[in-house]
Design an enzyme around this catalytic site. Structure first.
Site, PDB file in Angstrom:
ATOM      1  N   ASP A   1      42.499  24.796  45.648  1.00 55.06           N
ATOM      2  CA  ASP A   1      42.665  26.236  45.522  1.00 55.06           C
ATOM      3  C   ASP A   1      42.950  26.787  46.935  1.00 55.06           C
ATOM      4  O   ASP A   1      42.697  26.100  47.928  1.00 55.06           O
ATOM      5  CB  ASP A   1      41.357  26.789  44.943  1.00 55.06           C
ATOM      6  CG  ASP A   1      41.248  28.270  45.108  1.00 55.06           C
ATOM      7  OD1 ASP A   1      42.070  28.978  44.510  1.00 55.06           O
ATOM      8  OD2 ASP A   1      40.349  28.733  45.841  1.00 55.06           O
TER       9      ASP A   1
ATOM     10  N   ASP B   1      42.676  30.720  48.273  1.00 49.31           N
ATOM     11  CA  ASP B   1      41.799  31.764  48.819  1.00 49.31           C
ATOM     12  C   ASP B   1      40.334  31.362  48.745  1.00 49.31           C
ATOM     13  O   ASP B   1      39.840  31.006  47.667  1.00 49.31           O
ATOM     14  CB  ASP B   1      41.987  33.071  48.034  1.00 49.31           C
ATOM     15  CG  ASP B   1      43.379  33.632  48.197  1.00 49.31           C
ATOM     16  OD1 ASP B   1      43.774  33.923  49.321  1.00 49.31           O
ATOM     17  OD2 ASP B   1      44.082  33.763  47.169  1.00 49.31           O
TER      18      ASP B   1
HETATM   19  P1  TMP Z   1      42.770  31.845  44.392  1.00 51.85           P
HETATM   20  O1  TMP Z   1      43.175  31.229  43.086  1.00 51.85           O
HETATM   21  O2  TMP Z   1      43.642  31.378  45.529  1.00 51.85           O
HETATM   22  O3  TMP Z   1      41.291  31.734  44.682  1.00 51.85           O
HETATM   23  O4  TMP Z   1      43.179  33.421  44.386  1.00 51.85           O
HETATM   24  C1  TMP Z   1      42.790  34.489  43.742  1.00 51.85           C
HETATM   25  C2  TMP Z   1      41.972  35.473  44.529  1.00 51.85           C
HETATM   26  O5  TMP Z   1      42.715  36.679  44.752  1.00 51.85           O
HETATM   27  C3  TMP Z   1      40.751  35.885  43.739  1.00 51.85           C
HETATM   28  O6  TMP Z   1      39.578  35.488  44.386  1.00 51.85           O
HETATM   29  C4  TMP Z   1      40.835  37.389  43.637  1.00 51.85           C
HETATM   30  C5  TMP Z   1      41.841  37.791  44.663  1.00 51.85           C
HETATM   31  N1  TMP Z   1      42.605  39.012  44.339  1.00 51.85           N
HETATM   32  C6  TMP Z   1      42.669  40.038  45.294  1.00 51.85           C
HETATM   33  O7  TMP Z   1      42.083  39.933  46.371  1.00 51.85           O
HETATM   34  N2  TMP Z   1      43.402  41.160  45.000  1.00 51.85           N
HETATM   35  C7  TMP Z   1      44.075  41.308  43.812  1.00 51.85           C
HETATM   36  O8  TMP Z   1      44.734  42.333  43.595  1.00 51.85           O
HETATM   37  C8  TMP Z   1      43.983  40.249  42.836  1.00 51.85           C
HETATM   38  C9  TMP Z   1      44.675  40.372  41.528  1.00 51.85           C
HETATM   39  C10 TMP Z   1      43.247  39.121  43.164  1.00 51.85           C
END
Ligand code: TMP
Length: 308
Positions: free
Chosen positions: A49, A51
């Site tokens: 993953d 973030d």
């Molecule tokens: P990941 O799959 O790389 O962990 O990414 C998704 C992350 O993005 C999740 O933890 C929530 C975040 N996110 C935001 O920060 N802002 C947004 O507008 C959205 C839809 C998700």
């Protein structure tokens, strides 16, 4: 130390040999490259993953931004609207008490609204580059070391994210100043018009809790004339029977990243970034190894050298 991995006894991680692990790394030596015929396509993959897994959760006392969160559309009204959605939905995303079906619906809602605002409020590729250059985002310690090690071994790495592919790739370019030939990003991909303005997103939305439905998207789907997948590239890294898969995530939904793949053993490493006390037990139940407090990836480098 908070950075020591927690290995729950009795689950699959305890079946793996961790003996000799630290001596091996302390001596600074790496295992000789295992003999596998055929190069990258025949090697066991790492699925990560982005973030909060490859990136840090805290940076100099501030919350690290996500690929979504760092984006400044160049339109203050829409940035504020997306921020308001974040403030409403993020606590729901990390709440350990909301049942999964309910949370899945909430996450669908969040992604749908955010993608809608990005299209409506306008985004250009130039705004993405500028946003990344100004962002509070950094890779976890040891990520470069991990990627270099995996590249050296020809191990395929799939970065599987519910974020935004175009931004993740720009983060790699700007923060690492290089690309890795073995790393592929599977995430929500933007479609730009001739003027470089966002007009749509490709394919079905990937959010944090439906990664299981998209796992085989990483296997390069062959699409029919209407754009629907009607088969998978048989040469794809993921279509081959694998002995071992190493999965890295920060969310229990990330475990779905390996669904549909055929493998004998999977080690799932979980990075628990928030709600530590309340979520600790569920992370220990779900993952084989759990890291806390923005721990470095060096332990994963050690794990890879034994497992992949
Ligand atoms: P990941 O799959 O790389 O962990 O990414 C998704 C992350 O993005 C999740 O933890 C929530 C975040 N996110 C935001 O920060 N802002 C947004 O507008 C959205 C839809 C998700």
């Amino acid at each position: 130390s908070p950075c020591i991995p927690v290995l729950p006894s009795g689950n699959s991680a305890s079946r793996w040999r961790f003996d000799g692990f630290h001596d091996h790394v302390a001596a600074g030596c790496r295992r000789p490259r295992p003999e596998v015929a055929g190069g990258e396509e025949d090697r066991n993959p790492v699925i990560a993953d982005f973030d909060g897994t490859l990136t840090r959760y805290w940076i100099d006392g501030r919350r690290g931004q996500t690929s979504h969160g760092l984006l400044q559309q160049g339109n203050a009204e829409y940035d504020a609207k997306r921020q308001a959605l974040y403030e409403y939905y993020h606590p729901l995303e990390i709440s350990p008490t909301i049942p999964i079906e309910e949370k899945t619906k909430l996450m669908e809602e969040w992604w749908e609204k955010t993608h809608g605002l990005l299209i409506e409020g306008g985004v250009t590729y130039d705004a993405i580059k500028k946003s990344v250059s100004e962002a509070t985002i950094a890779f976890r310690d040891g990520v470069v070391e991990l990627f270099e090690f995996l590249e050296e071994l020809d191990v395929p790495v799939l970065v599987f994210s519910a974020g935004l592919a175009d931004i993740i790739e720009e983060v790699f370019r700007q923060k690492l100043h290089r690309s890795f030939k073995n790393v592929k990003v599977v995430s929500n991909r933007m479609v730009f018009d001739d003027k470089g303005c966002l007009v749509a997103f490709k394919g079905k939305t990937i959010h944090v809790l439906n990664k299981n439905e998209h796992a085989l998207d990483m296997a390069a789907p062959i699409r029919d004339k209407f754009g629907y997948p009607n088969g998978y590239n048989p040469d794809s890294v993921l279509m081959k029977q694998r002995t071992n898969v190493l999965l890295l995530g920060d969310h229990v939904g990330d475990l779905g990243m390996s669904d549909g793949l055929s493998y004998e053993n999977r080690i799932a490493v979980g990075f628990l970034n928030n709600n530590t006390e309340m979520s600790f037990k569920s992370y220990l139940d779900a993952f084989d190894v759990v890291y806390l407090n923005d721990a470095s990836m060096r332990g994963v480098v050690e794990l890879v050298s034994q497992f992949i």
